[in-house]
Design a protein around this motif. Structure first.
Motif, short mmCIF file in Angstrom:
data_model
loop_
_atom_site.label_atom_id
_atom_site.label_comp_id
_atom_site.label_asym_id
_atom_site.label_seq_id
_atom_site.Cartn_x
_atom_site.Cartn_y
_atom_site.Cartn_z
N SER A 32 0.86 -1.19 0.00
CA SER A 32 0.00 0.00 0.00
C SER A 32 0.89 1.24 0.00
CB SER A 32 -0.91 0.02 1.23
OG SER A 32 -0.17 0.32 2.40
N ALA A 33 0.30 2.36 -0.39
CA ALA A 33 1.05 3.61 -0.40
C ALA A 33 1.46 4.01 1.01
CB ALA A 33 0.21 4.72 -1.06
N GLU A 34 0.57 3.80 1.95
CA GLU A 34 0.89 4.16 3.34
C GLU A 34 2.12 3.39 3.83
OE1 GLU A 34 -3.46 4.88 2.58
OE2 GLU A 34 -2.13 3.19 2.23
N ILE A 35 2.15 2.09 3.56
CA ILE A 35 3.31 1.28 3.96
C ILE A 35 4.55 1.72 3.20
CG2 ILE A 35 4.28 -1.06 3.90
CD1 ILE A 35 1.39 -2.08 4.46
N GLY A 36 4.41 1.99 1.92
CA GLY A 36 5.54 2.44 1.11
C GLY A 36 6.16 3.72 1.64
N GLY A 59 -1.73 6.25 -6.06
CA GLY A 59 -0.35 6.51 -6.44
C GLY A 59 -0.02 7.98 -6.64
N ILE A 60 -0.94 8.74 -7.21
CA ILE A 60 -0.70 10.18 -7.42
C ILE A 60 -0.49 10.86 -6.06
CG2 ILE A 60 -1.75 12.36 -8.16
CD1 ILE A 60 -0.96 10.84 -10.59
N THR A 61 -1.34 10.55 -5.09
CA THR A 61 -1.20 11.13 -3.76
C THR A 61 0.12 10.70 -3.12
OG1 THR A 61 -3.60 11.13 -3.54
CG2 THR A 61 -2.32 11.40 -1.52
N ALA A 62 0.50 9.45 -3.31
CA ALA A 62 1.79 8.98 -2.76
C ALA A 62 2.95 9.76 -3.38
CB ALA A 62 1.94 7.48 -3.02
N ILE A 63 2.89 9.98 -4.69
CA ILE A 63 3.95 10.76 -5.35
C ILE A 63 4.01 12.16 -4.78
CG2 ILE A 63 4.67 11.79 -7.54
CD1 ILE A 63 3.38 9.29 -8.91
N GLU A 64 2.85 12.78 -4.59
CA GLU A 64 2.82 14.13 -4.03
C GLU A 64 3.41 14.15 -2.62
OE1 GLU A 64 -1.05 15.66 -6.59
OE2 GLU A 64 -1.36 14.90 -4.55
N HIS A 65 3.15 13.13 -1.82
CA HIS A 65 3.73 13.05 -0.48
C HIS A 65 5.25 12.93 -0.56
CE1 HIS A 65 0.43 12.78 2.48
NE2 HIS A 65 -0.28 12.31 1.45
#
Length: 130
Positions: A32-36, A59-65
């Protein structure tokens, strides 16, 4: 070279792991993005591969983070790995901070070409080789 792959599908992670093994890269998996994002807090990576459509954070939100990080990890090269074929997908991914976009099913040559373009630009030369 350490690579983080954020992908909810176990089979997709396995296929990409096998490809990266051929290149001598070490892949760390996050389902998951949170774990990543937590794993990225703890380790250094030469690049991050991220799926777009995942439960929870996409994924877009993960990239922004990642790009909003206050440290050097904000500059880690990111390759989007997606089955999404929306017409504006590439532009949205690049606008969010992705360096490359490749499509599923992942072909070894597409993955290695994308990684090669990033390495050729020197993007992974910022201390992110793990």
């Amino acid at each position: 070279m350490n690579v983080l792959f954020i992908e909810d599908d176990r089979m997709n992670r396995r296929v990409v792991r096998d490809m990266l093994d051929v290149a001598g890269a070490t892949m760390i998996e996050a389902e998951s993005a949170e774990i990543g994002l937590r794993i990225l807090d703890e380790r250094e990576f030469a690049m991050v591969l991220v799926d777009l459509r995942m439960p929870g954070m996409d994924g877009i939100t993960a990239i922004e983070h990642i790009r909003a990080r206050p440290d050097a990890k904000a500059g880690v090269p990111i390759i989007v790995v997606t089955a999404d074929i929306a017409p504006d997908l590439r532009e949205r991914c690049l606008a969010a901070g992705a360096d490359e976009v490749i499509f599923k099913p992942v072909a070894m040559d597409a993955l290695f070409d994308a990684m090669g373009r990033i390495l050729a630009k020197g993007a992974a030369g910022d201390g992110m080789i793990g």
